[in-house]
Design an enzyme around this catalytic site. Structure first.
Site, PDB file in Angstrom:
ATOM      1  N   GLY A   6      -6.144 -23.687   1.925  1.00  0.00           N
ATOM      2  CA  GLY A   6      -5.426 -24.673   2.725  1.00  0.00           C
ATOM      3  C   GLY A   6      -6.316 -25.779   3.271  1.00  0.00           C
TER       4      GLY A   6
ATOM      5  N   GLU B 181     -21.181 -35.291  -3.817  1.00  0.00           N
ATOM      6  CA  GLU B 181     -21.881 -34.717  -2.659  1.00  0.00           C
ATOM      7  C   GLU B 181     -23.309 -35.241  -2.570  1.00  0.00           C
ATOM      8  OE1 GLU B 181     -21.543 -30.499  -3.214  1.00  0.00           O
ATOM      9  OE2 GLU B 181     -19.359 -30.547  -3.008  1.00  0.00           O
TER      10      GLU B 181
ATOM     11  N   LYS C 218     -23.705 -20.425  -8.097  1.00  0.00           N
ATOM     12  CA  LYS C 218     -23.021 -19.857  -6.927  1.00  0.00           C
ATOM     13  C   LYS C 218     -23.353 -18.380  -6.725  1.00  0.00           C
ATOM     14  CE  LYS C 218     -18.918 -21.242  -5.902  1.00  0.00           C
ATOM     15  NZ  LYS C 218     -19.148 -22.177  -4.834  1.00  0.00           N
TER      16      LYS C 218
ATOM     17  N   GLY D  57     -21.276 -24.563  -9.012  1.00  0.00           N
ATOM     18  CA  GLY D  57     -20.837 -23.183  -8.860  1.00  0.00           C
ATOM     19  C   GLY D  57     -20.990 -22.331 -10.098  1.00  0.00           C
TER      20      GLY D  57
ATOM     21  N   ASP E 155     -23.048 -22.456 -12.430  1.00  0.00           N
ATOM     22  CA  ASP E 155     -24.446 -22.152 -12.743  1.00  0.00           C
ATOM     23  C   ASP E 155     -25.142 -21.331 -11.650  1.00  0.00           C
ATOM     24  OD1 ASP E 155     -24.416 -23.598 -15.151  1.00  0.00           O
ATOM     25  OD2 ASP E 155     -25.188 -25.424 -14.214  1.00  0.00           O
TER      26      ASP E 155
END
Length: 186
Positions: free
Chosen positions: A64, A98, A36, A32, A34
């Site tokens: 949430g 991921e 997003k 993120g 770098d």
């Protein structure tokens, strides 16, 4: 080209009918800090406008939501992954987790090497991860290094070109997957 048009039309019809329940077509893995606000969001928006169902944490998750449950579920259900590698990518446990999950799930992954060379990718043991995680992450990085991808230099390149090229590769992959299903059907 006709098959691509049919595929995109089918995606649009399915997306309208199942807007909230359909699994993602494309999981966008990125660091993120770098990427997003640049390539990751531009790619998400471009794929979304093409009636595909991309997953980008900042666009698909809400306050949430359980982080690992949502991300792991999206990866397991996606058809293809895009890994946007960047200078600080390997500093993130989440990015590496991921990527490893995509590779372990045997997803087709389209790498984008943004301001980094494949040879520069390696998980470093900073004492915060178990050695098994470090081995898993380095295995996934090795798999990605030896996968044909896109390279992008943000100081010289054109954002539109890299996003279009990545989108074209995603569509080609999804079209081939759909074509394979149609060829396998009786």
């Amino acid at each position: 080209m006709h098959r691509t048009s049919q595929f995109l039309h089918q995606c649009h019809q399915t997306r309208v009918a199942n807007r909230s329940t359909k699994p993602c077509d494309v999981f966008i893995n990125h660091r993120g800090i770098d990427t997003k606000r640049t390539v990751a969001t531009l790619l998400y928006d471009h794929l979304y406008r093409l009636n595909l169902h991309p997953f980008l944490d900042s666009k698909n998750m809400k306050p949430g939501d359980k982080l690992f449950d949502n991300i792991n579920g999206a990866i397991r259900k996606c058809k293809v992954g895009v890994a946007v590698f960047s200078p600080r990518y390997c500093e993130s446990y989440f990015c590496l987790h991921e990527l490893a999950l995509m590779m372990e799930s045997r997803k087709k992954v389209i790498p984008i090497f943004c301001d980094i060379k494949p040879s520069q990718l390696r998980a470093v043991d900073n004492g915060k991860c178990a050695m098994e995680d470090i081995r898993r992450f380095n295995w996934a990085l090795e798999e990605a290094k030896y996968t044909v991808g896109l390279t992008f230099d943000s100081l010289k390149g054109n954002w539109s070109d890299v996003v279009t090229s990545a989108s074209d590769n995603v569509i080609k992959t999804l079209t081939e997957m759909e074509g394979g299903k149609a060829d396998a059907a009786p």
